[in-house]
Design an enzyme around this catalytic site. Structure first.
Site, PDB file in Angstrom:
ATOM      1  CB  SER A  29      18.904  -1.306  16.669  1.00  0.00           C
ATOM      2  OG  SER A  29      17.601  -1.635  15.477  1.00  0.00           O
ATOM      3  CG  HIS A  48      16.345  -5.149  14.717  1.00  0.00           C
ATOM      4  ND1 HIS A  48      17.407  -4.182  14.980  1.00  0.00           N
ATOM      5  CD2 HIS A  48      16.921  -6.335  14.436  1.00  0.00           C
ATOM      6  CE1 HIS A  48      18.509  -4.871  14.865  1.00  0.00           C
ATOM      7  NE2 HIS A  48      18.078  -6.120  14.540  1.00  0.00           N
ATOM      8  CB  CYS A  51      24.761 -10.786   7.638  1.00  0.00           C
ATOM      9  SG  CYS A  51      24.070  -9.351   8.256  1.00  0.00           S
TER      10      CYS A  51
END
Length: 387
Positions: A204, A206, A327
């Site tokens: 990813s 990010h 999360c």
């Protein structure tokens, strides 16, 4: 008054590098057509060339071929595509057994749990006190029906690195597809598909100072996988949906900007921080392996205080850190990672994750170390746990 806000939660998301934004800008305002060479007009051809070039840059970093990399919306989609795509491809053909480590990030864990509801059998591998999967435990968990193993390259919370070369070799010998989530290691820790027998890799942008909302999945040629996101015939007919050209260009630029020297510098700063905190604040525990960990990660438990309280006090002093993975920030549940390495809820709730990036300096970590000494000392004075 706080004059500077110091961001130290780079495992959640990184600040985009200005050079990345600059590379993306033309594809918002000048070359914004659908990437195609079939329509015949030049803007579409230029967009396709940018997509192909970006794919080549990222694939090359993995030692992969261009047609083995598909773009996604990020690591969650990549891992979902890998886990569910393989499961659905082999269901009813080879078996229905999947193995994942118990401390995987939520895209892998929840994909596995979703498949359990559909009748798949899932084995959640325990880890040792450092968060490491034992290859012998993996071997003993494999059945004739095993179709997929997913073990992350580095943990999202404690940073522990797994021996994915050994794990991949075991899977290859058994004819089992192997997936690894490299969200927190891609470009930071060497990963070459010509040296490591891995079939699927989640990456990813990010976490490497690239744009949010763009990721990729490496799929080794010949891997059995079905299309998970239906739509058009984009991404070699493996992922439907309009391609994110600015995102792909920015992702590639982010990959190009990372250097070995930068990674070494981040690790040195991280080591300095860990050394100061463990030596200057008593009753602290380093979570994860002391050496085999991603270069940007420091996860420490401060006994007798709540990590959430430390986080709030640090925020008032101008520091952004996390009490676990991103999360967990809205959950009162103790970290499944800290519990997975043998910690109790008290240890989990007292943990703090500090993750570094390109824009952090040695001065930043000295300032937060000073702040931690003060904050933890004051909180322990009023803590019922401490008494």
């Amino acid at each position: 008054m706080v004059k500077k806000y110091t961001y130290l939660d780079n495992a959640s998301i990184t600040r985009m590098d200005e050079r990345v934004l600059e590379s993306m800008n033309p594809y918002f305002f000048e070359i914004y057509a659908i990437p195609t060479s079939e329509t015949g007009y030049s803007m579409g051809i230029e967009a396709k060339e940018a997509l192909d070039t970006s794919r080549k840059i990222i694939a090359t970093k993995l030692g992969a071929k261009e047609d083995e990399l598909i773009f996604t919306s990020g690591n969650s989609e990549s891992s979902n595509t890998a886990i569910k795509g393989v499961a659905n491809s082999l269901k009813g053909k080879k078996g229905n057994h999947i193995i994942v480590s118990a401390i995987e990030d939520f895209p892998v864990l929840n994909s596995a749990k979703s498949l359990e509801k559909q009748g798949f059998e899932v084995t959640y591998l325990d880890v040792d006190e450092y968060g490491i999967v034992d290859p012998e435990t993996l071997k003993n968990s494999i059945k004739d029906e095993t179709i997929l193993v997913s073990v992350q390259h580095a943990n999202q919370e404690i940073g522990t690195l797994q021996d994915i070369k050994t794990i991949g070799t075991i899977c290859k010998e058994k004819g089992i597809i192997f997936h690894t989530d490299a969200t927190h290691t891609f470009t930071k820790v060497p990963l070459d598909v010509n040296e490591i027998p891995v079939d699927l890799i989640t990456i990813s942008a990010h976490t490497i100072h690239g744009p949010n909302g763009i990721g990729a999945l490496y799929i080794r040629k010949g891997t059995s996988i079905t299309k998970w996101l239906d739509g058009g015939f984009q991404e070699f007919n493996k992922r439907g949906g309009l391609e994110n050209i600015p995102g792909a260009v920015g992702f590639a630029k982010a990959v190009e900007l990372i250097t070995t020297e930068e990674n070494r510098n981040i690790q040195n700063i991280r080591d300095h921080l860990i050394s100061r905190v463990l030596s200057e604040i008593p009753k602290t525990i380093l979570n994860g392996h002391p050496l085999l960990r991603s270069p940007q990660n420091a996860n420490i438990t401060f006994q007798y205080v709540e990590g959430e309280s430390i986080t709030l006090h640090l925020d008032m002093r101008g520091f952004a850190v996390s009490t676990g993975s991103a999360c967990f920030s809205r959950s009162l549940q103790p970290s499944h990672v800290i519990l997975g390495i043998g910690g109790d809820p008290e240890r989990a709730h007292g943990s703090l994750r500090i993750t570094l990036g390109r824009f952090n300096t040695i001065e930043d970590v000295d300032l937060i170390a000073d702040a931690l000494v003060e904050v933890v000392t004051n909180l322990r004075k009023i803590s019922a746990l401490g008494h």
